[in-house]
Motif scaffolding. Structure first.
Motif, PDB file in Angstrom:
ATOM      1  N   ARG A  69     103.688 -52.634  40.739  1.00 27.16           N
ATOM      2  CA  ARG A  69     104.912 -52.863  41.515  1.00 27.16           C
ATOM      3  C   ARG A  69     104.576 -53.406  42.901  1.00 27.16           C
ATOM      4  O   ARG A  69     105.193 -54.357  43.382  1.00 27.16           O
ATOM      5  N   ASN A  70     103.589 -52.812  43.552  1.00 29.60           N
ATOM      6  CA  ASN A  70     103.173 -53.279  44.877  1.00 29.60           C
ATOM      7  C   ASN A  70     102.628 -54.700  44.825  1.00 29.60           C
ATOM      8  O   ASN A  70     102.869 -55.500  45.733  1.00 29.60           O
ATOM      9  N   GLU A  71     101.895 -55.021  43.790  1.00 30.39           N
ATOM     10  CA  GLU A  71     101.367 -56.386  43.633  1.00 30.39           C
ATOM     11  C   GLU A  71     102.506 -57.393  43.437  1.00 30.39           C
ATOM     12  O   GLU A  71     102.455 -58.504  43.963  1.00 30.39           O
ATOM     13  N   VAL A  72     103.519 -57.006  42.678  1.00 30.15           N
ATOM     14  CA  VAL A  72     104.681 -57.885  42.493  1.00 30.15           C
ATOM     15  C   VAL A  72     105.371 -58.102  43.831  1.00 30.15           C
ATOM     16  O   VAL A  72     105.718 -59.237  44.188  1.00 30.15           O
ATOM     17  N   ARG A  77     106.532 -61.404  48.695  1.00 29.45           N
ATOM     18  CA  ARG A  77     106.389 -61.547  50.157  1.00 29.45           C
ATOM     19  C   ARG A  77     105.593 -62.800  50.470  1.00 29.45           C
ATOM     20  O   ARG A  77     105.913 -63.539  51.397  1.00 29.45           O
ATOM     21  N   GLY A  78     104.552 -63.053  49.681  1.00 34.34           N
ATOM     22  CA  GLY A  78     103.715 -64.235  49.901  1.00 34.34           C
ATOM     23  C   GLY A  78     104.462 -65.532  49.661  1.00 34.34           C
ATOM     24  O   GLY A  78     104.211 -66.532  50.319  1.00 34.34           O
ATOM     25  N   ARG A  79     105.373 -65.511  48.733  1.00 30.73           N
ATOM     26  CA  ARG A  79     106.156 -66.714  48.425  1.00 30.73           C
ATOM     27  C   ARG A  79     107.387 -66.836  49.301  1.00 30.73           C
ATOM     28  O   ARG A  79     108.072 -67.847  49.280  1.00 30.73           O
TER      29      ARG A  79
END
Length: 174
Positions: A69-72, A77-79
């Protein structure tokens, strides 16, 4: 048995147990096959690096899904993309059908597309709970733990989204 070999075997067993469900969850959240593969790879790399600190099966499952979930979230956030805008693609592997099954498969595919379109209209919190339950296979308690909410709230949101989906899809199918 060598300690390193034992760790590799334990990792392999856990990886094989969770990889498909975590991948399905991540894929439905990101709608991008390559991104989902990258995220799942990162999750299990982090798991391998931290597996000595996980002591119980419950903490292991919680850790894997929380990390996914954190990676998603990190991906979005990165995009700099709004997290509630998804275009879910068809990800189900279907064997080549015989001629008599083509019509049934077409109807199933149409229904799945309708379901995915309706999921896109539902708010993010409910959609995430639905995906964790239906694609991740998590229990109500596990979803509550991952999302840091009470189990009754999980049940309520899941009931609400299912009710909305049934109402919308039954109106469309009639």
């Amino acid at each position: 048995m060598n300690t390193d070999l034992k760790g590799v075997i334990e990792f392999t067993v856990i990886y094989n147990r969770y990889k498909t469900r975590v991948y399905n969850y991540v894929l439905k959240m990101t709608s991008d096959v390559m991104t989902a593969e990258d995220i799942v790879q990162n999750v299990f790399l982090k798991f391998y690096e931290n597996m000595d600190s996980l002591t119980t099966p419950e903490s292991l499952k919680y850790w894997i899904y929380t990390t996914a979930r954190n990676e998603v979230f990190g991906y979005f956030r990165g995009r700099k993309t709004k997290k509630d805008q998804f275009d879910v693609e068809d990800t189900e592997d279907v064997e080549t059908p015989c001629e008599s099954d083509i019509e049934s498969l077409y109807e199933l595919k149409e229904f799945k597309e309708l379901l995915e379109r309706e999921l896109d209209t539902i708010d993010y919190e409910q959609k995430e709970i639905f995906l964790l339950r239906e694609y991740g296979g998590l229990s109500y308690r596990e979803i509550g733990t991952v999302l840091e909410i009470d189990e009754p709230l999980v049940k309520s949101r899941l009931f609400s989204i299912r009710k909305k989906l049934i109402k919308k899809l039954s109106n469309i199918i009639k």
